[in-house]
Design an enzyme around this catalytic site. Structure first.
Site, PDB file in Angstrom:
ATOM      1  N   ILE A 193       0.459   0.422   0.246  1.00  0.00           N
ATOM      2  CA  ILE A 193      -1.166  -0.366   0.910  1.00  0.00           C
ATOM      3  C   ILE A 193      -1.286  -0.704  -0.636  1.00  0.00           C
ATOM      4  CG2 ILE A 193      -2.724   0.943   1.970  1.00  0.00           C
ATOM      5  CD1 ILE A 193      -0.148   3.017   3.143  1.00  0.00           C
ATOM      6  N   LYS A 194      -2.849  -1.348  -0.163  1.00  0.00           N
ATOM      7  CA  LYS A 194      -3.319  -1.969  -1.199  1.00  0.00           C
ATOM      8  C   LYS A 194      -4.621  -2.173  -0.539  1.00  0.00           C
ATOM      9  CE  LYS A 194      -4.728  -6.371  -3.733  1.00  0.00           C
ATOM     10  NZ  LYS A 194      -5.750  -6.402  -3.086  1.00  0.00           N
ATOM     11  N   VAL A 195      -5.371  -1.037  -1.453  1.00  0.00           N
ATOM     12  CA  VAL A 195      -6.765  -0.950  -0.750  1.00  0.00           C
ATOM     13  C   VAL A 195      -8.079  -0.996  -2.651  1.00  0.00           C
ATOM     14  CG1 VAL A 195      -6.322   0.695   0.889  1.00  0.00           C
ATOM     15  CG2 VAL A 195      -6.552   1.472  -1.357  1.00  0.00           C
TER      16      VAL A 195
END
Lengths: 308, 308, 308, 308, 308
Positions: B205-207
């Site tokens: 997950i990239k945030v």
């Protein structure tokens, strides 16, 4: 340039299968500019885009689809591009005599002004295979509210065409949305449009010749601080070519509306010196009389093949 | 962290098939941070998102797709992520030398301001397989009127990718709809966006790094009564990681716009101490000169691999 | 109720294939209420619907998907329902220990208020098969401008699920369009929504507990002239059950927001006396501490299994 | 009429395959009106269209789907038509005892008034095959902005149903768009709607009984100059039948809202004398008590089977 | 013209497969005009377009689909074109006696005035194969906001029809968008519409007879400078034929609303002298009495077959 330069160009397509490379080789090795690393393409989609009368009435034999095959062959173009019906009506007589690019989508001038820029898909990769085409052509309108749909369609077609061993040409014409009329041919927008075509996997990228206008405010700073030269057309062509993966993709420039021979040859000269891979010239050819157009092509080809 | 920690991480993916786990292992065991349980990913989709000039003119060699492969390899990144055309143009030379993430959808800055946040799907899982990619990447914009469509697309792609033994990375960037500009990076919204990515089945997950702003009124009460610490960046990173199945999913944070080395290293420190799994850094790397960027990467890697 | 009552219930599903009936049998014969003809289901889709913080911060261990499996197993629920990512992250450890319902569509609270009520499809019947689920769950919003699309999706999923031998649960939550806020839980609207779920082929129908409000003018006359009792919650439950093919379909009622134990047990009592088939309780369980929630479940199960 | 008339009717379906003709034969040879060339169909989709309470509370046993099968069988109807869930819940007990028509699309009264007239597709031809249905039913709303979509869906379903050897019934109910409320049952609009159903390939056409109102100005002239009689209901029925390929298609008329026995029998008489092929009567039957409804059906059947 | 001219015409279709050419041959060699290179087609889609009463009440036997087959056969037309249901109801009796064109899309006059011009697809290429049709017909509305969708549908159908060895007829009727009412039949717009039909791959193109009005400003200059004659109907027909690939496609003209015999024969004369390939006449035939219509067809055929 020597035959060797073709293999240099093709090395940039090393990830493509043999079918795609063979089709690029076929186009690069055909006609007057064969082996020069330059291309001269005859596109005849103006009947669809502007109607038959505005396109052909000035040179009446051009109403006949045979005429354009004959012109492309006699003029020794690198390839001939047209929509489905136009190709299908004449292909039987000329099959194999010139590489053919099937244009897969088309706009038309009966569209209401209030409609957002878009095209209809009017042919398929399977049509291209049946017609014996070397490549398929597809137009995108970056900036249009329909741009993302067009990009998705383009990617699906590129993927299918490559899987069938066909080369792909993307016409990238920014327009619509927040773009000003002037912005459609601005250097930063042309560079962006060309870059998107490359990102979508186009083998050959077709754009308009850019002006020195810069459309987006943030880009003005970039051009200034990076000292990118854009005053001369030659410089602008060079920048477009750079924006296409630092020259690793073939980029051709359209001639646009019919203009004087002098203007046209100046443009060709700038394309050549800027490292562009050639011209795609329609109305400037078939809207001239047969002899005049062959004469003009001769001059263009001479310019492209002469040493820099 | 020891090699052992990799198997601890992979235990959280026990439901995935061997293909997916092998791809996660490949990324976790590659480059400078191999075996540390941390990741350093080079993303280069800015040409699509912001245009080639705004992305590359500041460091002119970066116009060339080869440059980024060379940078990712020389810098010993964990993986390199880019859109289809950019990867396809250079993959042939660098195949196998670095794990590749194919970004499957893209936005662009020619889109009219009035359009709701959305992306175009510009590549497929089949493209990823042909390019030998380790993973596919997909962006969602929670909050946008198009968010539900994007989530549906994401789920279909996740399902297809997993069935092909590929890992999946979801970029979750809340925006649009009722969200304020400040809310896009609010701690509660980042946590929510990250949680949705996990629910959609993302492996990684990239945030964005969250601020201490809380966007939704009801969440303010929750944070207060549950005494969730969000004053320090380290605490906020820890909360995001917790919101991703209590740390059972790999979470990486983006560097955002180019900034000073000092700021960047402080962020890395906070990510590390907060239990984040690493950084995805693009502009801060390729918009620096070659030597400067390698130097910076060295420092980041040192920070991540040093003991807490 | 005796084991015999299960076969009575299953006779109402005689048209279903053995796979579907086996799945209903599995759920009806699992946990504390096994064989009683009543169900107690743990649903955890609140992370998607309201975000992780509003759902889990009050009881911090609940951020972990393992927690809910453990809770469902320890509490001896009939089944556990959640979205794809939440189940996939933990299923490997708990496979076979509790019947699982995969929720196939989800809403989220980042959606702009101006959007009409709708959900994103975030999982498939194939996902359910791979996760070893006993059933799939799907929500419809009768009344919403999207309601007909949701019904069409529901029918396609019901058809596919049945063909794969899976049971189907439809959450029917009227909202949007001309419905008042009060109307969403009105007795006539709940009955209509439940009836539609039955018509779409749901094996198990999940609705909210109805109020005595009657939303549609024409229905007021009907209720009056037919002397339908709706003053007591027990009567209203009985009417909902009747509206589901005269009790030939399993109907469970949701607990809604966290409330006092006393209120909750009164509701359970009303459901039981009204002939409802059980409760689906999420926030009232996992937002309590572990021991408190197990204690509460014990009381609910006791109420359901005690003789009327 | 004699058994011979059935073969006369079937000759008009000579282009259909044996499967379709067998299904029409099955319906025409079933129940009290078997062999008379007339049909009496029981439709129970009111639970979907108007909700369970408005449909069934006046005769409480009608909440049970078994009731309608029992009624259709006891009343010796030609066929029984209902949506998926309603049929599926009871078909197992009554399979083979009465020809069944699966209604494939449904509207509902929770739809906001501002929505254009449309239906949800809630069952498939494959469902019909599995339920052992003799025919599928589909509603179109000519005049609605969704009419062309509904016609396209109808044609696809007709084509699939025919290919599976099933008969097709099209409910044609003009409404929406420029049509006035009065125009929905105008003689010219009913004739047009019935004609469209025939053009779409319906085997059996269901319309409302028309009034003597003429909706479209141009049609007023036509009716006058062609001296088409429309004062009497009998004449109007005759004109509708003529508009369905000059009587070459089976046309049945709906009873509409519950009304007095006298009114109903007058309508039946007019249908019979006008050459209509029968009645499709729902609320007028199941909203009466069991004995009353059987008594009424007896009278209707007597009227239809008596010599003209 | 001799049989030889048929082979001249067919040479323009050399790219088509033998199936398509055989179907064109079948139509060109059928009926009174067999072998003349001219066509006379009976179209009966007015029941769908205008309703049964406005179409058939003036000649009551025309309500019966048999009537039109009988008329087409007795009048020795080249082909008979109608929508699915109309053909399917009678094809069994007349199969093989006349080439049949299945019209695949249809408009209707119940459509609200505010809807943009569009059609519903009401039949498929597979239907055409089952009915034994020689060709499929499809209408496009260039200029309508739906025009691009219609063109895409047309191309898909043309491709499928050709692959099944069927000929294709495109009705090209510009309307909607920025077009004035007068512009719909303007010479430049008719030429453009006909050209688009040819580009889409139509074997036979059907247009309305053009007026001498020029709709688009730029075209006025073209007509003037190219000295295109458009004062006489004969000249305008000639220009339309030229716009269809310089006469390489078969072009037929519609008769439009019922008119006097004298007007009609004058039009036929102009079509013939202008090089048009024939007429498609519906209302002018079937809205006359049987004997009168046969008499009129006799005169039209005489005109077409007489030497120029």
């Amino acid at each position: 340039m020597s035959r060797n330069s073709i293999s240099t160009i093709l090395q940039n397509y090393n990830n493509e299968n043999a079918g795609v490379k063979a089709k690029l080789y076929q186009i690069l090795m055909h006609g007057k500019l064969a082996g020069s690393g330059r291309l001269l393409i005859l596109p005849v989609d103006q009947g669809f885009e502007h109607g038959p009368d505005r396109s052909f009435s000035i040179n009446s034999p051009a109403y006949d689809p045979d005429y354009h095959f004959q012109l492309a062959i006699a003029g020794r173009f690198s390839a001939y591009a047209a929509p489905f019906g136009f190709l299908a009506a004449s292909i039987d007589k000329f099959a194999g005599q010139i590489p053919v690019i099937l244009k897969l989508n088309s706009n038309n001038s009966l569209t209401a002004k209030s409609q957002v820029p878009d095209m209809a898909i009017t042919a398929s990769v399977k049509d291209a295979l049946r017609l014996g085409a070397a490549a398929v052509g597809f137009t995108i309108y970056p900036g249009s509210p329909k741009a993302k749909d067009m990009m998705e369609e383009a990617r699906e077609i590129v993927q299918e065409a490559k899987s069938c061993g066909l080369a792909t040409v993307i016409w990238s014409y920014p327009r619509g949305g927040d773009l000003s009329k002037e912005g459609e041919t601005a250097i930063d927008i042309c560079a962006y449009g060309a870059h998107i075509a490359a990102l979508l996997g186009a083998d050959i990228i077709k754009v308009k010749l850019p002006t020195s206008h810069i459309e987006q405010a943030k880009n003005k700073e970039c051009y200034k601080s990076a000292q990118i030269h854009i005053d001369l057309l030659t410089d602008r062509v060079r920048h477009i070519v750079k924006s296409c993966f630092n020259g690793k993709r073939i980029v051709v420039f359209s001639g646009g509306e019919a203009k004087s021979e002098e203007e046209l040859l100046e443009e060709v000269n700038a394309i050549k010196r800027g490292g562009g891979h050639g011209s795609i010239i329609g109305r400037n050819v078939f809207q001239r009389r047969w002899e005049d157009s062959l004469d003009l092509i001769e001059k263009i080809a001479y310019l492209y093949s002469a040493p820099c």
